[in-house]
Design a protein around this motif. Sequence first.
Motif, mmCIF file in Angstrom:
data_model
loop_
_atom_site.group_PDB
_atom_site.id
_atom_site.type_symbol
_atom_site.label_atom_id
_atom_site.label_comp_id
_atom_site.label_asym_id
_atom_site.label_seq_id
_atom_site.Cartn_x
_atom_site.Cartn_y
_atom_site.Cartn_z
ATOM 1 N N VAL A 13 -28.436 134.373 -32.769
ATOM 2 C CA VAL A 13 -28.635 133.070 -33.380
ATOM 3 C C VAL A 13 -27.755 132.917 -34.616
ATOM 4 C CG1 VAL A 13 -30.597 133.650 -34.872
ATOM 5 C CG2 VAL A 13 -30.420 131.371 -33.927
ATOM 6 N N THR A 14 -27.519 134.013 -35.325
ATOM 7 C CA THR A 14 -26.616 133.961 -36.478
ATOM 8 C C THR A 14 -25.187 133.648 -36.031
ATOM 9 O OG1 THR A 14 -27.969 135.559 -37.704
ATOM 10 C CG2 THR A 14 -25.698 135.263 -38.434
ATOM 11 N N PHE A 15 -24.749 134.320 -34.977
ATOM 12 C CA PHE A 15 -23.402 134.048 -34.434
ATOM 13 C C PHE A 15 -23.290 132.588 -33.997
ATOM 14 C CE2 PHE A 15 -20.515 133.590 -30.871
ATOM 15 C CZ PHE A 15 -19.361 134.208 -31.325
ATOM 16 N N HIS A 16 -24.305 132.092 -33.334
ATOM 17 C CA HIS A 16 -24.275 130.723 -32.821
ATOM 18 C C HIS A 16 -24.181 129.705 -33.953
ATOM 19 C CE1 HIS A 16 -26.138 127.015 -31.025
ATOM 20 N NE2 HIS A 16 -25.285 127.333 -30.070
ATOM 21 N N ARG A 17 -24.887 129.949 -35.051
ATOM 22 C CA ARG A 17 -24.815 129.009 -36.176
ATOM 23 C C ARG A 17 -23.480 129.105 -36.892
ATOM 24 N NH1 ARG A 17 -27.750 125.420 -38.793
ATOM 25 N NH2 ARG A 17 -27.555 125.145 -41.051
ATOM 26 N N ARG A 18 -22.917 130.296 -36.927
ATOM 27 C CA ARG A 18 -21.609 130.460 -37.564
ATOM 28 C C ARG A 18 -20.519 129.759 -36.768
ATOM 29 N NH1 ARG A 18 -19.659 131.626 -41.967
ATOM 30 N NH2 ARG A 18 -18.292 133.325 -41.382
ATOM 31 N N TYR A 19 -20.675 129.733 -35.453
ATOM 32 C CA TYR A 19 -19.680 129.114 -34.572
ATOM 33 C C TYR A 19 -20.372 128.108 -33.660
ATOM 34 C CZ TYR A 19 -16.731 132.944 -36.152
ATOM 35 O OH TYR A 19 -16.021 133.832 -36.924
ATOM 36 N N PRO A 20 -20.808 126.981 -34.189
ATOM 37 C CA PRO A 20 -21.539 126.006 -33.374
ATOM 38 C C PRO A 20 -20.693 125.501 -32.214
ATOM 39 C CG PRO A 20 -20.894 125.061 -35.495
ATOM 40 C CD PRO A 20 -20.614 126.515 -35.571
ATOM 41 N N GLY A 21 -21.322 125.460 -31.060
ATOM 42 C CA GLY A 21 -20.619 124.972 -29.874
ATOM 43 C C GLY A 21 -19.861 126.026 -29.108
ATOM 44 N N ALA A 22 -19.659 127.195 -29.705
ATOM 45 C CA ALA A 22 -18.890 128.244 -29.022
ATOM 46 C C ALA A 22 -19.775 128.978 -28.026
ATOM 47 C CB ALA A 22 -18.320 129.232 -30.043
ATOM 48 N N ASP A 23 -19.158 129.479 -26.945
ATOM 49 C CA ASP A 23 -19.887 130.297 -25.978
ATOM 50 C C ASP A 23 -20.218 131.646 -26.602
ATOM 51 O OD1 ASP A 23 -19.832 128.369 -24.051
ATOM 52 O OD2 ASP A 23 -18.020 129.142 -23.067
ATOM 53 N N LEU A 24 -21.384 132.134 -26.305
ATOM 54 C CA LEU A 24 -21.791 133.440 -26.818
ATOM 55 C C LEU A 24 -21.050 134.557 -26.097
ATOM 56 C CD1 LEU A 24 -25.632 132.862 -27.001
ATOM 57 C CD2 LEU A 24 -24.058 132.996 -28.922
ATOM 58 N N PRO A 25 -20.862 135.686 -26.778
ATOM 59 C CA PRO A 25 -20.254 136.839 -26.102
ATOM 60 C C PRO A 25 -21.047 137.208 -24.850
ATOM 61 C CG PRO A 25 -20.405 137.230 -28.454
ATOM 62 C CD PRO A 25 -21.172 135.982 -28.189
ATOM 63 N N ARG A 26 -20.345 137.666 -23.829
ATOM 64 C CA ARG A 26 -20.992 137.923 -22.547
ATOM 65 C C ARG A 26 -21.547 139.336 -22.429
ATOM 66 N NH1 ARG A 26 -20.741 134.280 -18.768
ATOM 67 N NH2 ARG A 26 -19.434 132.446 -19.089
ATOM 68 N N ARG A 27 -21.089 140.255 -23.239
ATOM 69 C CA ARG A 27 -21.566 141.623 -23.118
ATOM 70 C C ARG A 27 -21.954 142.156 -24.489
ATOM 71 N NH1 ARG A 27 -17.543 145.376 -21.167
ATOM 72 N NH2 ARG A 27 -16.025 144.083 -22.255
ATOM 73 N N ARG A 28 -22.760 143.216 -24.485
ATOM 74 C CA ARG A 28 -23.221 143.813 -25.731
ATOM 75 C C ARG A 28 -22.046 144.251 -26.590
ATOM 76 N NH1 ARG A 28 -26.458 149.435 -26.177
ATOM 77 N NH2 ARG A 28 -24.941 149.884 -24.549
ATOM 78 N N VAL A 29 -21.044 144.860 -25.990
ATOM 79 C CA VAL A 29 -19.907 145.346 -26.755
ATOM 80 C C VAL A 29 -19.169 144.186 -27.422
ATOM 81 C CG1 VAL A 29 -18.304 145.311 -24.789
ATOM 82 C CG2 VAL A 29 -17.914 146.896 -26.680
ATOM 83 N N GLU A 30 -19.126 143.042 -26.756
ATOM 84 C CA GLU A 30 -18.470 141.876 -27.342
ATOM 85 C C GLU A 30 -19.290 141.309 -28.513
ATOM 86 O OE1 GLU A 30 -18.198 139.372 -23.957
ATOM 87 O OE2 GLU A 30 -16.452 140.379 -23.110
#
Length: 775
Positions: A402-419
């Motif tokens: 959720v932190t990543f999503h708020r930092r980059y609104p509209g961006a697709d989330l990383p697909r794997r744990r390593v990403e």
Amino acid sequence: MTQAPDPKEKSAEKTSLNEQIAEIVLKAVKPGGVAVGGVGAFWQLFMESDILKAIASLVIGVGISYGAKLLQPVHEGNKERFEKAGKKFNAAIDRGLAEPARRTTEDRYLECQALDCQALRSEGAAQHQGIFIPLLEEVFVPLELAASASLPGFRSLPTEIATEGDLGIWNFLSRASKQPTFRQIVILAWGGYGKTTLLKHIAYIYGTRKQSRYNVPKKIPVFLALRKYRDVLAQEQPPTLPELIISQHVPKLPGGSDLQVSADWMKDILKKGDAIVMLDGFDEVAKSQRPAVARWINEQMRQYGKSIFILTSRPKAYTEREVGDRLEFTTPLWVRDFNAKQRQDFVGRWYLCQERYANGGRDTPDVKQSATQAATELLVQIEARQELKDLAKNPLLLNMIVTFHRRYPGADLPRRRVELYREICLLQLRDRPSARKLETLLTQCEAQTILQMLALEMMQQKQERIDRTTLLQRLTGYLTEQREIVDAKEFLEQVVQISELLVEREPDEFEFAHLSFQEYLAATQIAQKQRESLFYEHFYDDWWKQTCLLYIGQAKNPTSLIQEAMNQGATELAYTCFQETTKRVDPELATKLRTLQQTVQALRYQILESHLKNGQWQAADQETYRLMITTVGKEEGQWFDREDLLNFPREDLRTVDKLWVKYSNGKFGFSVQKQIYLECGGKADGNYPDSEIWEEFCERIQWLRNGKYSIYATNDVLSEEALLGYLPFFGIWMGVVERDQLPPAVFVDDDFLGNVVAISAVGCALFLHIDNYGV
């Protein structure tokens, strides 16, 4: 100069009142009397005289005299009432002056303990520009707990709790006064599952006196992070619990240095059973210190048995102890994965909190709408991708998402744990300082490379924590090796304060914000430096497994590692790596791995097959449970969630069933149970059965006999008396119970203690989704 009037003259001016009356009467009685026309003249004479004033004065005087007599009792009553009120007011002032002294014992302690736990500061989830630290109460989502199936010391759950389904900690605390079993609770989960947050929530609720909302009595909370006191408790003569609380815990609380609390005060609270003591992180105690700390904890629980003790730990640290050093907690509980509803609640609350803070505290419809839109967009991504759902089962990783999503609104989330870890590291070390326009060493050197070198050496040394002196020595070496001119001490300070990838848990003692970051950074260093051979001597070491899997997710050519694992006989690891990688594996090796699946399964199910071959049905039943629970990524002692069952691997289920059918000559197995269940009118549609169908099925296979649910007692009973379809059952408890005393999913022992078994093994793998597997 004006002459003063003569007193005699002044006196003469004042005709006596009698003379004035006589004069008026004489005028009135002269011939003709008081005619109508003369009334006005008479009235005029009367008004001009002093008679009227005298009469008025007389009336007022009489009124005052008699009025005073009338009001005297009222006056006396008011006087008495005011005296009483004054005394009360004076007493209130005295109490007010005495209040600060009284608050230094209980009220002020509660306030300090609550302040210490009021904010949500998740490990590993650093704060960024524009992202606010929420208050715990604003975003806390209750954790669901499951009873342990087989840990030492655990009896079972009372039926009134067992029948409630998904359990929370307050279910247990509300019954602790009447059920001593629930005064000693251990909460087990791996890192990031919210164990610490749960304890802080409990401490905050009690500290703010809001416990009545959970129907629990008042308690004095004590939150102790064991890592802070492990050295003290491992001493030959450690302090008692009251001494530890007063001398070390209280002074470290916000405002605690001003409190004057005696050890006798705390001892009295503990003795009476008025305390709830929360011991956080037994796994964070050094392995060599755990026996001594365990003995200390056991002794405190014996001394203060009326109070409630709650311990948190990772499973391995709690279970890998010798008998003499075993902790004596009577109720082990496991934290369940976050389900869809919990994910929705957390994301919704978190976004509403962020939007409100970002808009000056406004809680208006436009703020709520923005929060709802952002939360919905994120949840749609999570629920649409299984790999994200798997990550979001862990509260810490969900916080990161959720932190990543708020930092980059509209961006697709990383697909794997390593990403995901890669993006978080970039946020912490590069984007966050840049966004804040900080002049920091982190952007002037290869900060992540330095941390990768540190993480790898800590993995090689099997260290999770490191002291300041050793850390600075290592950082100096890494910086020199990288030809950086940065000072190690200054670098460390900024890594801790800005990136928060390293944290100072205790004075002069550091560790990565979460062990998974250490594993990821070490794996990245191995990948970048092409040092894959480091894994070759650790294929059978669980300490390295996650690092190996994080490496294989980054390796450009995973073939060599997988092939070496095959050569060393680590076939299960090789197969897991093959499933983890997204890169192309050598075609010949890939073919071998696909055919190896059967071999891997055969090795994995070797113990089960041995038990079945020898007719050891009870041991085979419990081994079946062990295999299935570990297949869904859980530990022995946990139970299955519905999602675990619906996604249970098809081939694993088939393998278990075939082994049971083969060695029981068609008497036992999931497919045998399925056929009987269908004959009773059941449907393998993923739903729980009706109670009538369930009871008929249980009677057919002898789980229900003579009106009582029965669990096997001996192995002989299984081989001689058990009917068709009796096993697998996962029957860990012994005894029987009347069927009208509990719903069909609950099984209890002679003392009517029991556990929810998710409709046993059949419910786990058969009724919910068996048609999907063709068994």
